[in-house]
Design a protein around this motif. Structure first.
Motif, PDB file in Angstrom:
ATOM      1  N   PHE A  15       0.879  -1.282   0.109  1.00 56.32           N
ATOM      2  CA  PHE A  15       0.075  -0.116   0.104  1.00 56.32           C
ATOM      3  C   PHE A  15       0.916   1.295  -0.185  1.00 56.32           C
ATOM      4  O   PHE A  15       0.269   2.381  -0.229  1.00 56.32           O
ATOM      5  CB  PHE A  15      -0.976  -0.034   1.044  1.00 56.32           C
ATOM      6  CG  PHE A  15      -2.032  -1.133   1.107  1.00 56.32           C
ATOM      7  CD1 PHE A  15      -3.059  -0.821   0.349  1.00 56.32           C
ATOM      8  CD2 PHE A  15      -1.947  -2.316   1.735  1.00 56.32           C
ATOM      9  CE1 PHE A  15      -4.108  -1.985   0.181  1.00 56.32           C
ATOM     10  CE2 PHE A  15      -2.815  -3.263   1.487  1.00 56.32           C
ATOM     11  CZ  PHE A  15      -3.950  -2.847   0.728  1.00 56.32           C
ATOM     12  N   GLN A 283      -9.245  -4.158   3.080  1.00 53.42           N
ATOM     13  CA  GLN A 283      -8.892  -3.359   2.025  1.00 53.42           C
ATOM     14  C   GLN A 283      -9.220  -1.867   2.616  1.00 53.42           C
ATOM     15  O   GLN A 283      -8.379  -0.961   2.344  1.00 53.42           O
ATOM     16  CB  GLN A 283      -9.536  -3.765   0.660  1.00 53.42           C
ATOM     17  CG  GLN A 283      -9.239  -2.690  -0.388  1.00 53.42           C
ATOM     18  CD  GLN A 283      -7.898  -3.075  -1.055  1.00 53.42           C
ATOM     19  OE1 GLN A 283      -7.446  -4.113  -0.905  1.00 53.42           O
ATOM     20  NE2 GLN A 283      -7.147  -2.103  -1.829  1.00 53.42           N
ATOM     21  N   HIS A 284     -10.395  -1.687   2.952  1.00 54.04           N
ATOM     22  CA  HIS A 284     -10.993  -0.447   3.330  1.00 54.04           C
ATOM     23  C   HIS A 284     -10.215   0.201   4.586  1.00 54.04           C
ATOM     24  O   HIS A 284      -9.640   1.336   4.361  1.00 54.04           O
ATOM     25  CB  HIS A 284     -12.401  -0.206   3.791  1.00 54.04           C
ATOM     26  CG  HIS A 284     -12.921   0.665   4.665  1.00 54.04           C
ATOM     27  ND1 HIS A 284     -13.421   1.792   3.973  1.00 54.04           N
ATOM     28  CD2 HIS A 284     -13.015   1.211   5.865  1.00 54.04           C
ATOM     29  CE1 HIS A 284     -13.828   2.716   4.469  1.00 54.04           C
ATOM     30  NE2 HIS A 284     -13.365   2.292   6.118  1.00 54.04           N
ATOM     31  N   GLU A 287      -6.457   0.975   3.108  1.00 53.05           N
ATOM     32  CA  GLU A 287      -6.263   2.016   2.428  1.00 53.05           C
ATOM     33  C   GLU A 287      -6.227   3.490   3.211  1.00 53.05           C
ATOM     34  O   GLU A 287      -5.938   4.367   2.924  1.00 53.05           O
ATOM     35  CB  GLU A 287      -7.456   2.338   1.403  1.00 53.05           C
ATOM     36  CG  GLU A 287      -7.234   1.343   0.299  1.00 53.05           C
ATOM     37  CD  GLU A 287      -8.671   1.392  -0.713  1.00 53.05           C
ATOM     38  OE1 GLU A 287      -9.601   1.873  -0.182  1.00 53.05           O
ATOM     39  OE2 GLU A 287      -8.549   0.617  -1.643  1.00 53.05           O
TER      40      GLU A 287
END
Length: 326
Positions: A15, A283-284, A287
């Motif tokens: 990320f 994922q949320h 991020e």
């Protein structure tokens, strides 16, 4: 190797950020303050210090304990101490148990907690994580001792991994570990927040501990680790204050999740829930620089540890608000 929490390098590579709030491990974010080390701590060979074993026996209320290089060392070694056996490991639970008992000629069955009683009757070895990682499920101590007696009567073992047991010491079976066939694993990494010193303990009958010590060999625990852990295990004031703080933080986390429609279970150190969209939730959070533990195999869900400070709590709450409102 199996995947575990705390793998922030993987998070950064994937990320591309360096401001991570790591909630992936279930380790106490307020670790024990290590005391100063003796001048020769890095110089001397780390011969076994009997004072460390005595401090552990007093803290865990166990008759005998063997220090090991994290409970991982015992998890890897115990399957090598038995001839090929029928083995049941709780599922879902800490995956390293099943991983290592599947080797060395053993026949492995992964068993849901609801089916453990039948597993005791059908196997030579039963491995139970109590409280469970990741779900927080528990088995009462009285029932564990009943199962241990049944297994021992035919030469079997009950292995109880109590790595997350420090916040519920009243359900520990370590005090009974001098009976043949009962093996208890304890860790200083979780409650004391000292995962980096790689230290755990095995409580068991003296004969088994001798065999395990011979297999693991000499100098398994560094001198600095022995010094730090001895202080932590004896510091009753810090332990009492930490249990109170963890109880409050664990309840705060449970209520925060509930306010966002998430019904979770767990221990004071982490919360777990079956998530309908675990990959999307992971994922949320990623991020937004929040690293949580994603489970996507037999147990599909999320495990979430405690933020270390108020800024972390607010960051988590903001991310949960955005998840709920999307």
């Amino acid at each position: 190797m199996l995947e575990h929490g705390g793998n922030l390098r993987d998070a950064a590579l994937r990320f591309g950020r360096d401001d991570w709030l790591d909630l992936s491990t279930g380790i106490n974010p307020r670790w024990y303050p290590a005391p100063p080390l003796p001048d020769n701590a890095w110089h001397r060979l780390p011969e076994a210090d009997p004072e460390l074993a005595r401090a552990a026996q007093a803290y865990y209320n166990a008759p005998l304990m063997l220090p090991v290089a994290g409970t991982q060392a015992a998890i890897q070694a115990l399957p090598r101490l038995r001839k090929p056996s029928r083995v049941a490991v709780t599922a879902p639970s800490y995956a390293e148990h099943a991983h290592h008992w599947s080797d060395h000629g053993h026949t492995l069955t992964q068993t849901p907690y609801a089916e453990l009683d039948a597993a005791v009757a059908a196997n030579d070895v039963v491995v139970i994580v109590n409280p469970n990682n990741p779900t927080g499920a528990t088995v009462p101590a009285a029932l564990l001792l009943e199962w241990a007696d049944k297994l021992a009567a035919r030469g079997g073992w009950l292995v109880v991994d109590e790595a997350f047991g420090d916040t519920s010491q009243d359900n520990s079976v370590a005090a009974h570990s001098d009976r043949p066939g009962l093996i208890v694993l304890r860790s200083v990494g979780k409650f004391f927040g000292l995962a980096g010193i790689r230290l755990g303990f095995v409580a068991a009958h003296a004969d088994l501990l001798r065999g395990l010590a011979d297999l693991l060999g000499p100098w398994t625990i560094s001198g600095p680790a022995q010094h730090i852990a001895s202080a932590a295990l004896r510091d009753q004031q810090w332990q009492a204050a930490t249990r109170e703080q963890l109880d409050a933080s664990g309840e705060r986390l449970r209520k925060l999740l509930a306010a966002h429609g998430i019904a979770s279970n767990g221990t004071p150190l982490f919360q777990w829930w079956s998530e309908a969209r675990p990959e999307a939730f992971w994922q949320h959070m990623a991020e937004r620089g929040i690293w949580v533990r994603l489970f996507k195999q037999a147990a599909r869900g999320i495990r979430l540890g405690l933020p270390p400070d108020e800024a972390g709590w607010q960051r988590l709450q903001t991310a949960l608000n955005e998840w709920t409102n999307q």
